[in-house]
Structures are given as C-alpha cells and as structure tokens.
Motif scaffolding. Structure first.
Motif, PDB file in Angstrom:
ATOM      1  N   PHE A 232       0.838  -1.188   0.000  1.00  0.00           N
ATOM      2  CA  PHE A 232       0.000   0.000   0.000  1.00  0.00           C
ATOM      3  C   PHE A 232       0.873   1.238   0.000  1.00  0.00           C
ATOM      4  O   PHE A 232       2.047   1.209   0.367  1.00  0.00           O
ATOM      5  CB  PHE A 232      -0.981   0.025   1.189  1.00  0.00           C
ATOM      6  N   LEU A 233       0.262   2.331  -0.452  1.00  0.00           N
ATOM      7  CA  LEU A 233       0.835   3.668  -0.361  1.00  0.00           C
ATOM      8  C   LEU A 233      -0.296   4.583   0.074  1.00  0.00           C
ATOM      9  O   LEU A 233      -1.269   4.773  -0.660  1.00  0.00           O
ATOM     10  CB  LEU A 233       1.400   4.117  -1.715  1.00  0.00           C
ATOM     11  N   HIS A 234      -0.180   5.129   1.284  1.00  0.00           N
ATOM     12  CA  HIS A 234      -1.216   5.991   1.834  1.00  0.00           C
ATOM     13  C   HIS A 234      -0.696   7.425   1.924  1.00  0.00           C
ATOM     14  O   HIS A 234       0.380   7.661   2.494  1.00  0.00           O
ATOM     15  CB  HIS A 234      -1.628   5.517   3.231  1.00  0.00           C
ATOM     16  N   GLU A 235      -1.437   8.370   1.369  1.00  0.00           N
ATOM     17  CA  GLU A 235      -1.102   9.788   1.480  1.00  0.00           C
ATOM     18  C   GLU A 235      -2.077  10.450   2.456  1.00  0.00           C
ATOM     19  O   GLU A 235      -3.271  10.128   2.474  1.00  0.00           O
ATOM     20  CB  GLU A 235      -1.167  10.460   0.109  1.00  0.00           C
ATOM     21  N   ARG A 236      -1.556  11.399   3.248  1.00  0.00           N
ATOM     22  CA  ARG A 236      -2.366  12.039   4.288  1.00  0.00           C
ATOM     23  C   ARG A 236      -2.352  13.552   4.128  1.00  0.00           C
ATOM     24  O   ARG A 236      -1.318  14.124   3.769  1.00  0.00           O
ATOM     25  CB  ARG A 236      -1.833  11.650   5.676  1.00  0.00           C
ATOM     26  N   ASP A 237      -3.470  14.184   4.465  1.00  0.00           N
ATOM     27  CA  ASP A 237      -3.568  15.625   4.340  1.00  0.00           C
ATOM     28  C   ASP A 237      -3.271  16.339   5.657  1.00  0.00           C
ATOM     29  O   ASP A 237      -3.667  17.483   5.860  1.00  0.00           O
ATOM     30  CB  ASP A 237      -4.955  16.028   3.809  1.00  0.00           C
ATOM     31  N   TRP A 238      -2.571  15.677   6.560  1.00  0.00           N
ATOM     32  CA  TRP A 238      -2.148  16.296   7.811  1.00  0.00           C
ATOM     33  C   TRP A 238      -0.712  15.914   8.114  1.00  0.00           C
ATOM     34  O   TRP A 238      -0.162  14.961   7.558  1.00  0.00           O
ATOM     35  CB  TRP A 238      -3.066  15.892   8.966  1.00  0.00           C
ATOM     36  N   THR A 239      -0.092  16.692   8.994  1.00  0.00           N
ATOM     37  CA  THR A 239       1.278  16.422   9.398  1.00  0.00           C
ATOM     38  C   THR A 239       1.389  16.562  10.908  1.00  0.00           C
ATOM     39  O   THR A 239       0.369  16.764  11.599  1.00  0.00           O
ATOM     40  CB  THR A 239       2.264  17.345   8.647  1.00  0.00           C
ATOM     41  N   LEU A 240       2.607  16.487  11.429  1.00  0.00           N
ATOM     42  CA  LEU A 240       2.803  16.416  12.880  1.00  0.00           C
ATOM     43  C   LEU A 240       3.393  17.683  13.475  1.00  0.00           C
ATOM     44  O   LEU A 240       3.677  17.718  14.669  1.00  0.00           O
ATOM     45  CB  LEU A 240       3.711  15.224  13.214  1.00  0.00           C
ATOM     46  N   PHE A 241       3.561  18.739  12.672  1.00  0.00           N
ATOM     47  CA  PHE A 241       4.092  19.994  13.208  1.00  0.00           C
ATOM     48  C   PHE A 241       3.600  21.144  12.337  1.00  0.00           C
ATOM     49  O   PHE A 241       2.957  20.931  11.303  1.00  0.00           O
ATOM     50  CB  PHE A 241       5.619  19.957  13.275  1.00  0.00           C
ATOM     51  N   GLN A 242       3.911  22.365  12.745  1.00  0.00           N
ATOM     52  CA  GLN A 242       3.440  23.561  12.046  1.00  0.00           C
ATOM     53  C   GLN A 242       4.280  23.787  10.799  1.00  0.00           C
ATOM     54  O   GLN A 242       5.091  24.691  10.723  1.00  0.00           O
ATOM     55  CB  GLN A 242       3.508  24.780  12.971  1.00  0.00           C
ATOM     56  N   LYS A 243       4.049  22.969   9.780  1.00  0.00           N
ATOM     57  CA  LYS A 243       4.815  23.033   8.537  1.00  0.00           C
ATOM     58  C   LYS A 243       4.566  24.353   7.807  1.00  0.00           C
ATOM     59  O   LYS A 243       5.479  24.919   7.218  1.00  0.00           O
ATOM     60  CB  LYS A 243       4.436  21.852   7.648  1.00  0.00           C
ATOM     61  N   PHE A 244       3.323  24.828   7.808  1.00  0.00           N
ATOM     62  CA  PHE A 244       2.954  26.091   7.181  1.00  0.00           C
ATOM     63  C   PHE A 244       2.227  26.954   8.202  1.00  0.00           C
ATOM     64  O   PHE A 244       1.573  26.437   9.115  1.00  0.00           O
ATOM     65  CB  PHE A 244       2.035  25.867   5.970  1.00  0.00           C
ATOM     66  N   ALA A 245       2.302  28.261   8.022  1.00  0.00           N
ATOM     67  CA  ALA A 245       1.637  29.173   8.950  1.00  0.00           C
ATOM     68  C   ALA A 245       0.128  28.965   8.960  1.00  0.00           C
ATOM     69  O   ALA A 245      -0.546  29.203   9.970  1.00  0.00           O
ATOM     70  CB  ALA A 245       1.967  30.618   8.582  1.00  0.00           C
ATOM     71  N   SER A 246      -0.420  28.513   7.835  1.00  0.00           N
ATOM     72  CA  SER A 246      -1.867  28.372   7.703  1.00  0.00           C
ATOM     73  C   SER A 246      -2.434  27.133   8.388  1.00  0.00           C
ATOM     74  O   SER A 246      -3.654  27.020   8.546  1.00  0.00           O
ATOM     75  CB  SER A 246      -2.250  28.334   6.221  1.00  0.00           C
ATOM     76  N   GLU A 248      -3.861  24.392  10.840  1.00  0.00           N
ATOM     77  CA  GLU A 248      -4.603  24.406  12.097  1.00  0.00           C
ATOM     78  C   GLU A 248      -4.403  23.079  12.811  1.00  0.00           C
ATOM     79  O   GLU A 248      -4.303  22.028  12.172  1.00  0.00           O
ATOM     80  CB  GLU A 248      -6.095  24.635  11.821  1.00  0.00           C
ATOM     81  N   GLN A 249      -4.338  23.121  14.137  1.00  0.00           N
ATOM     82  CA  GLN A 249      -4.068  21.917  14.916  1.00  0.00           C
ATOM     83  C   GLN A 249      -5.350  21.327  15.472  1.00  0.00           C
ATOM     84  O   GLN A 249      -6.194  22.024  16.037  1.00  0.00           O
ATOM     85  CB  GLN A 249      -3.098  22.224  16.061  1.00  0.00           C
ATOM     86  N   THR A 250      -5.469  20.018  15.295  1.00  0.00           N
ATOM     87  CA  THR A 250      -6.534  19.246  15.917  1.00  0.00           C
ATOM     88  C   THR A 250      -5.893  18.049  16.589  1.00  0.00           C
ATOM     89  O   THR A 250      -5.421  17.130  15.915  1.00  0.00           O
ATOM     90  CB  THR A 250      -7.573  18.772  14.880  1.00  0.00           C
ATOM     91  N   GLY A 251      -5.835  18.047  17.897  1.00  0.00           N
ATOM     92  CA  GLY A 251      -5.116  16.994  18.602  1.00  0.00           C
ATOM     93  C   GLY A 251      -3.643  17.045  18.252  1.00  0.00           C
ATOM     94  O   GLY A 251      -2.992  18.085  18.402  1.00  0.00           O
ATOM     95  N   ARG A 252      -3.092  15.946  17.749  1.00  0.00           N
ATOM     96  CA  ARG A 252      -1.675  15.888  17.361  1.00  0.00           C
ATOM     97  C   ARG A 252      -1.466  16.185  15.879  1.00  0.00           C
ATOM     98  O   ARG A 252      -0.344  16.161  15.401  1.00  0.00           O
ATOM     99  CB  ARG A 252      -1.100  14.498  17.682  1.00  0.00           C
ATOM    100  N   HIS A 253      -2.552  16.480  15.159  1.00  0.00           N
ATOM    101  CA  HIS A 253      -2.455  16.666  13.715  1.00  0.00           C
ATOM    102  C   HIS A 253      -2.572  18.136  13.336  1.00  0.00           C
ATOM    103  O   HIS A 253      -3.337  18.887  13.938  1.00  0.00           O
ATOM    104  CB  HIS A 253      -3.549  15.872  13.001  1.00  0.00           C
TER     105      HIS A 253
END
Length: 274
Positions: A232-246, A248-253
């Motif tokens: 499998f190859l899974h792509e995600r639309d969230w990351t684990l840190f403030q990669k961009f100023a825009s 928004e954080q929800t929990g750890r994402h």
C-alpha cells in the motif's frame, strides 16, 4: 568536491546531529522522563499499519536516540536493533534501553551509516525493516537506500516507511498552496543555520547540513526495483508539526483550514518480500 561526493555531506550532517543530541535529549519534545514512564509511543497510524509485532525481529534505520525503536520493543517485538551514524545518539538510546530494563539481546544499537547497514549488521535479515519519519531527506541516493533496506528484509517480512510528503517540502510557508521550489529537483539543499527543531534559539556551532527532496515516484520506483511487492501507499492531508503558517491543529495533527486546497503532507508505504 561536490555536495554529494565523497564524505563532505556525511561528515557535515554527522557533526550537526552529534552536536544536537544533548539538546534533543534534554528537550520537552523528546520528554525522556515521560518516555521511561510509559509515554512517547510511535504514532497510532504506524502501530495500525505495521500490525502486531509480537515475537518479531525489527531493525530501525536512522533511529536517532532510539525512542521509536524501543517503543516497538514495548509493543512486543522479540528483538529490536537501532542503527544510526551518530554515536552520541546511540549512547542515549542505550541508556534508555537500560532504563526500560531491555538487555542487549532484546534491544541493541549499532553505529553505522545507513548505506553500510548490510555489512554493519553482519548480513542479518529481519521480519520488519522500519524507517521513521524524517529520515530520507538526509540521504542523496534513494535507490541505493532502497537496495540496502530491501536486503535486510527476511522472507515473509516487510519494509515499512512513514515520511513527510515531498510535495510539502516545496510549498510556500505562508499558505502551503504555492510551489516555491522545483518538486523534481535532485540537487542538494544546503543549509547553515543555528538551532534545531526542538529549540530554534539553541546556540549551535556545527550548522552546515545537506538535505535532498525525493519525489514520491522516485521512492516508490526505487523500492519496487528491489523486488519487494508494494502492499500500500497511503497519502495524508495532515502532518505532525506547524509546517505552514496556515495549518490548524486538531489533537496531534496539523491540517489545512477549510476552503484551502489540500496538499498531501505525509505518506506511508509497506512493501513485502514473498
């Protein structure tokens, strides 16, 4: 000598990481006291995708201070081996292993460049070859990496890779919606700035480092060329840190706000040896 030839890039990167080990070890980001008390596990999506590791042999390439490596032991792996080119980082890892009561037969750490892993590990193979988030960017040759990683996979075993998405590394800081760099650029990115991701204000001296952005296609093709079967190859639309100023954080994402075009920010891949 070019940035990617000889030992220039490797020596610079090793010096940079060696200096940052005590900063990382003392940081809230790694929270080693909390880790020894049972916290600081690998990400939930990795646990789900890797599956039950009970009784398995796992090697963690580019393991840094070994917390993810040791987390897999806490999940039941029969043996975990961490490999990294920074001896100071591995000294911290060995201390953590001792603090958790894991002897060397259960958790061991080997100092070696990842490209030399096959020889450094004595030709051993493992049920699971794991490489944690943020590893590939430090390597100039993803095809050579894939060949080495695949050589460590035992029959019936698999390679598991979780990474920041390379698209995210070429987008603008403000919005994360505009390309600022060439996604297909294979040249080294050279940085020379003090600080580290756990402390941007840290007064550091060994700041020169080299990074490479590997397109998703190059990573998948390199792994497929080794004969491993992509599961499998899974792509995600969230990351684990403030990669961009825009973001928004929800929990750890961290994710793009509503109404903004979404970009892939992380991915994970599993490839098996049949």
């Amino acid at each position: 000598m070019t940035a990617t030839s000889g030992a220039q890039w490797r020596d610079a990167n090793r010096a940079m990481w060696d200096e940052r080990v005590p900063i990382h070890a003392a940081s809230r980001h790694y929270d080693q006291a909390g880790f020894l008390a049972g916290g600081g596990d690998v990400n939930a999506f990795e646990v789900e995708e890797v599956g039950d590791v009970t009784g398995k042999r796992l090697v963690h390439l580019q393991c840094h201070m070994g917390q993810d490596t040791l987390s897999w032991a806490r999940h039941g792996a029969a043996e975990v081996v961490g490999l990294d080119f920074s001896e100071p980082a591995l000294e911290v890892a060995r201390g953590l292993a001792a603090g958790l009561g894991f002897g060397p037969e259960r958790a061991s750490f080997v100092a070696a460049d990842v490209y030399d892993a096959r020889e450094a590990l004595g030709g051993r193979t493992f049920d699971i070859v794991y490489t944690g988030i943020g590893a590939l960017v430090w390597l100039p040759d993803v095809e050579r990496w894939a060949e080495v990683a695949a050589s460590l996979v035992a029959p019936g075993g698999f390679l598991y890779l979780a990474e920041f998405h390379p698209v995210a590394d070429v987008l603008d800081w403000d919005t994360g919606t505009r390309f600022e760099r060439d996604y297909l650029d294979e040249e080294a990115m050279v940085f020379d700035e003090p600080g580290t991701y756990t402390d941007g204000e840290a007064n550091t001296r060994n700041n020169l480092n080299y990074e490479w952005n590997h397109s998703l296609g190059s990573v998948v093709s390199a792994i497929a060329a080794t004969g491993l079967r992509i599961e499998f190859l899974h792509e995600r639309d969230w990351t684990l840190f403030q990669k961009f100023a825009s973001l928004e954080q929800t929990g750890r994402h961290f994710h793009q706000p509503g109404g903004v075009p979404r970009a892939p920010l992380m991915y994970s891949l599993k490839a098996s040896r049949v």
